[in-house]
Design a protein around this motif. Structure first.
Motif, PDB file in Angstrom:
ATOM      1  N   THR A   6       0.879  -1.162   0.000  1.00  0.00           N
ATOM      2  CA  THR A   6       0.000   0.000   0.000  1.00  0.00           C
ATOM      3  C   THR A   6       0.915   1.210   0.000  1.00  0.00           C
ATOM      4  OG1 THR A   6      -1.649  -1.188   1.319  1.00  0.00           O
ATOM      5  CG2 THR A   6      -1.820   1.228   1.251  1.00  0.00           C
ATOM      6  N   VAL A   7       0.706   2.122  -0.942  1.00  0.00           N
ATOM      7  CA  VAL A   7       1.533   3.323  -1.039  1.00  0.00           C
ATOM      8  C   VAL A   7       0.636   4.525  -0.740  1.00  0.00           C
ATOM      9  CG1 VAL A   7       3.043   4.711  -2.492  1.00  0.00           C
ATOM     10  CG2 VAL A   7       2.990   2.230  -2.779  1.00  0.00           C
ATOM     11  N   VAL A   8       1.083   5.336   0.227  1.00  0.00           N
ATOM     12  CA  VAL A   8       0.345   6.537   0.607  1.00  0.00           C
ATOM     13  C   VAL A   8       1.214   7.742   0.279  1.00  0.00           C
ATOM     14  CG1 VAL A   8      -0.756   7.810   2.487  1.00  0.00           C
ATOM     15  CG2 VAL A   8      -0.823   5.303   2.471  1.00  0.00           C
ATOM     16  N   GLY A   9       0.665   8.666  -0.487  1.00  0.00           N
ATOM     17  CA  GLY A   9       1.380   9.889  -0.841  1.00  0.00           C
ATOM     18  C   GLY A   9       1.138  10.979   0.186  1.00  0.00           C
ATOM     19  N   GLY A  10       2.026  11.954   0.214  1.00  0.00           N
ATOM     20  CA  GLY A  10       1.864  13.099   1.094  1.00  0.00           C
ATOM     21  C   GLY A  10       0.582  13.864   0.809  1.00  0.00           C
ATOM     22  N   SER A  11       0.064  13.709  -0.404  1.00  0.00           N
ATOM     23  CA  SER A  11      -1.195  14.344  -0.800  1.00  0.00           C
ATOM     24  C   SER A  11      -2.393  13.638  -0.178  1.00  0.00           C
ATOM     25  CB  SER A  11      -1.335  14.314  -2.319  1.00  0.00           C
ATOM     26  OG  SER A  11      -1.409  12.958  -2.765  1.00  0.00           O
ATOM     27  N   GLY A  12      -2.157  12.438   0.429  1.00  0.00           N
ATOM     28  CA  GLY A  12      -3.237  11.679   1.038  1.00  0.00           C
ATOM     29  C   GLY A  12      -3.783  10.572   0.158  1.00  0.00           C
ATOM     30  N   LYS A  13      -3.401  10.542  -1.120  1.00  0.00           N
ATOM     31  CA  LYS A  13      -3.883   9.495  -2.010  1.00  0.00           C
ATOM     32  C   LYS A  13      -3.229   8.168  -1.640  1.00  0.00           C
ATOM     33  CE  LYS A  13      -4.908   8.248  -6.684  1.00  0.00           C
ATOM     34  NZ  LYS A  13      -5.031   8.672  -8.059  1.00  0.00           N
ATOM     35  N   THR A  14      -4.032   7.095  -1.631  1.00  0.00           N
ATOM     36  CA  THR A  14      -3.569   5.754  -1.292  1.00  0.00           C
ATOM     37  C   THR A  14      -3.834   4.832  -2.466  1.00  0.00           C
ATOM     38  OG1 THR A  14      -4.080   6.114   1.041  1.00  0.00           O
ATOM     39  CG2 THR A  14      -3.865   3.827   0.321  1.00  0.00           C
ATOM     40  N   VAL A  15      -2.831   4.023  -2.821  1.00  0.00           N
ATOM     41  CA  VAL A  15      -3.002   3.028  -3.881  1.00  0.00           C
ATOM     42  C   VAL A  15      -2.496   1.676  -3.407  1.00  0.00           C
ATOM     43  CG1 VAL A  15      -2.927   4.669  -5.793  1.00  0.00           C
ATOM     44  CG2 VAL A  15      -0.819   3.648  -4.998  1.00  0.00           C
ATOM     45  N   GLU A  16      -3.178   0.640  -3.841  1.00  0.00           N
ATOM     46  CA  GLU A  16      -2.752  -0.735  -3.601  1.00  0.00           C
ATOM     47  C   GLU A  16      -2.043  -1.194  -4.867  1.00  0.00           C
ATOM     48  OE1 GLU A  16      -3.251  -2.313  -0.676  1.00  0.00           O
ATOM     49  OE2 GLU A  16      -4.356  -0.587   0.110  1.00  0.00           O
ATOM     50  N   ILE A  17      -0.851  -1.779  -4.730  1.00  0.00           N
ATOM     51  CA  ILE A  17      -0.091  -2.187  -5.902  1.00  0.00           C
ATOM     52  C   ILE A  17       0.355  -3.630  -5.772  1.00  0.00           C
ATOM     53  CG2 ILE A  17       0.678   0.116  -6.565  1.00  0.00           C
ATOM     54  CD1 ILE A  17       3.314  -0.462  -5.145  1.00  0.00           C
ATOM     55  N   GLY A  18       0.512  -4.270  -6.944  1.00  0.00           N
ATOM     56  CA  GLY A  18       0.961  -5.651  -7.010  1.00  0.00           C
ATOM     57  C   GLY A  18       1.615  -5.924  -8.350  1.00  0.00           C
ATOM     58  N   PRO A  19       1.969  -7.171  -8.610  1.00  0.00           N
ATOM     59  CA  PRO A  19       2.701  -7.528  -9.822  1.00  0.00           C
ATOM     60  C   PRO A  19       2.028  -7.008 -11.096  1.00  0.00           C
ATOM     61  CG  PRO A  19       2.568  -9.405  -8.349  1.00  0.00           C
ATOM     62  CD  PRO A  19       1.680  -8.337  -7.769  1.00  0.00           C
ATOM     63  N   GLY A  20       2.857  -6.374 -11.940  1.00  0.00           N
ATOM     64  CA  GLY A  20       2.385  -5.854 -13.212  1.00  0.00           C
ATOM     65  C   GLY A  20       1.914  -4.413 -13.158  1.00  0.00           C
ATOM     66  N   ASP A  21       1.717  -3.873 -11.963  1.00  0.00           N
ATOM     67  CA  ASP A  21       1.255  -2.490 -11.848  1.00  0.00           C
ATOM     68  C   ASP A  21       2.381  -1.507 -12.150  1.00  0.00           C
ATOM     69  OD1 ASP A  21      -1.326  -3.186 -11.139  1.00  0.00           O
ATOM     70  OD2 ASP A  21      -0.954  -3.022  -8.982  1.00  0.00           O
ATOM     71  N   VAL A  22       1.987  -0.367 -12.712  1.00  0.00           N
ATOM     72  CA  VAL A  22       2.894   0.757 -12.938  1.00  0.00           C
ATOM     73  C   VAL A  22       2.433   1.881 -12.021  1.00  0.00           C
ATOM     74  CG1 VAL A  22       3.702   2.475 -14.591  1.00  0.00           C
ATOM     75  CG2 VAL A  22       3.353   0.109 -15.330  1.00  0.00           C
ATOM     76  N   LEU A  23       3.369   2.443 -11.262  1.00  0.00           N
ATOM     77  CA  LEU A  23       3.075   3.538 -10.353  1.00  0.00           C
ATOM     78  C   LEU A  23       3.881   4.749 -10.790  1.00  0.00           C
ATOM     79  CD1 LEU A  23       1.833   4.456  -7.554  1.00  0.00           C
ATOM     80  CD2 LEU A  23       4.033   3.795  -6.582  1.00  0.00           C
ATOM     81  N   VAL A  24       3.214   5.896 -10.932  1.00  0.00           N
ATOM     82  CA  VAL A  24       3.894   7.143 -11.283  1.00  0.00           C
ATOM     83  C   VAL A  24       3.695   8.106 -10.121  1.00  0.00           C
ATOM     84  CG1 VAL A  24       3.992   9.079 -12.889  1.00  0.00           C
ATOM     85  CG2 VAL A  24       3.521   6.773 -13.744  1.00  0.00           C
ATOM     86  N   CYS A  25       4.806   8.552  -9.555  1.00  0.00           N
ATOM     87  CA  CYS A  25       4.781   9.511  -8.456  1.00  0.00           C
ATOM     88  C   CYS A  25       5.266  10.851  -8.986  1.00  0.00           C
ATOM     89  CB  CYS A  25       5.670   9.014  -7.324  1.00  0.00           C
ATOM     90  SG  CYS A  25       5.714  10.140  -5.931  1.00  0.00           S
TER      91      CYS A  25
END
Length: 105
Positions: free
Chosen positions: A64-83
């Motif tokens: 689980t990735v939580v940004g300073g902006s408060g947005k939370t995303v669940e990530i797993g194999p194959g996902d692309v995350l752009v910060c």
């Protein structure tokens, strides 16, 4: 120059991360002009104070990735995350995770 790597087997080095509650390992495969490409792996735990701009592809594991902006995303194999630039992230790793990353500084 062209280099080929297997991101699942590339040798990683233990990283000193005081803001992590569990071991973190990484390998920088390319670094030039404020850009880094590499592989990162973390054991289950909380890993704080990571800052964007970063693009990652998750190879294995879940978090689980939580940004300073408060947005939370669940990530797993194959996902692309752009910060986005300046965003601070906290990674709560549930299953040992490995990712390929590109960081622009």
């Amino acid at each position: 120059m062209i280099d080929r790597y297997d991101p699942l087997t590339v040798e990683l080095t233990e990283a000193d991360r005081p803001a992590s509650t569990a071991p973190v390992r990484s390998a920088v495969l390319y670094a030039e002009g404020g850009q880094k490409h590499g592989v990162w792996e973390a054991e289950p735990g909380v890993h704080s104070e990571y800052q964007g701009q970063e693009t990652v592809v998750i190879l294995q594991g879940r978090a689980t990735v939580v940004g300073g902006s408060g947005k939370t995303v669940e990530i797993g194999p194959g996902d692309v995350l752009v910060c986005q630039p300046g965003e601070k992230m906290t990674w709560t790793v549930h299953e040992k995770i490995r990712k390929v990353f590109v960081i622009n500084q």
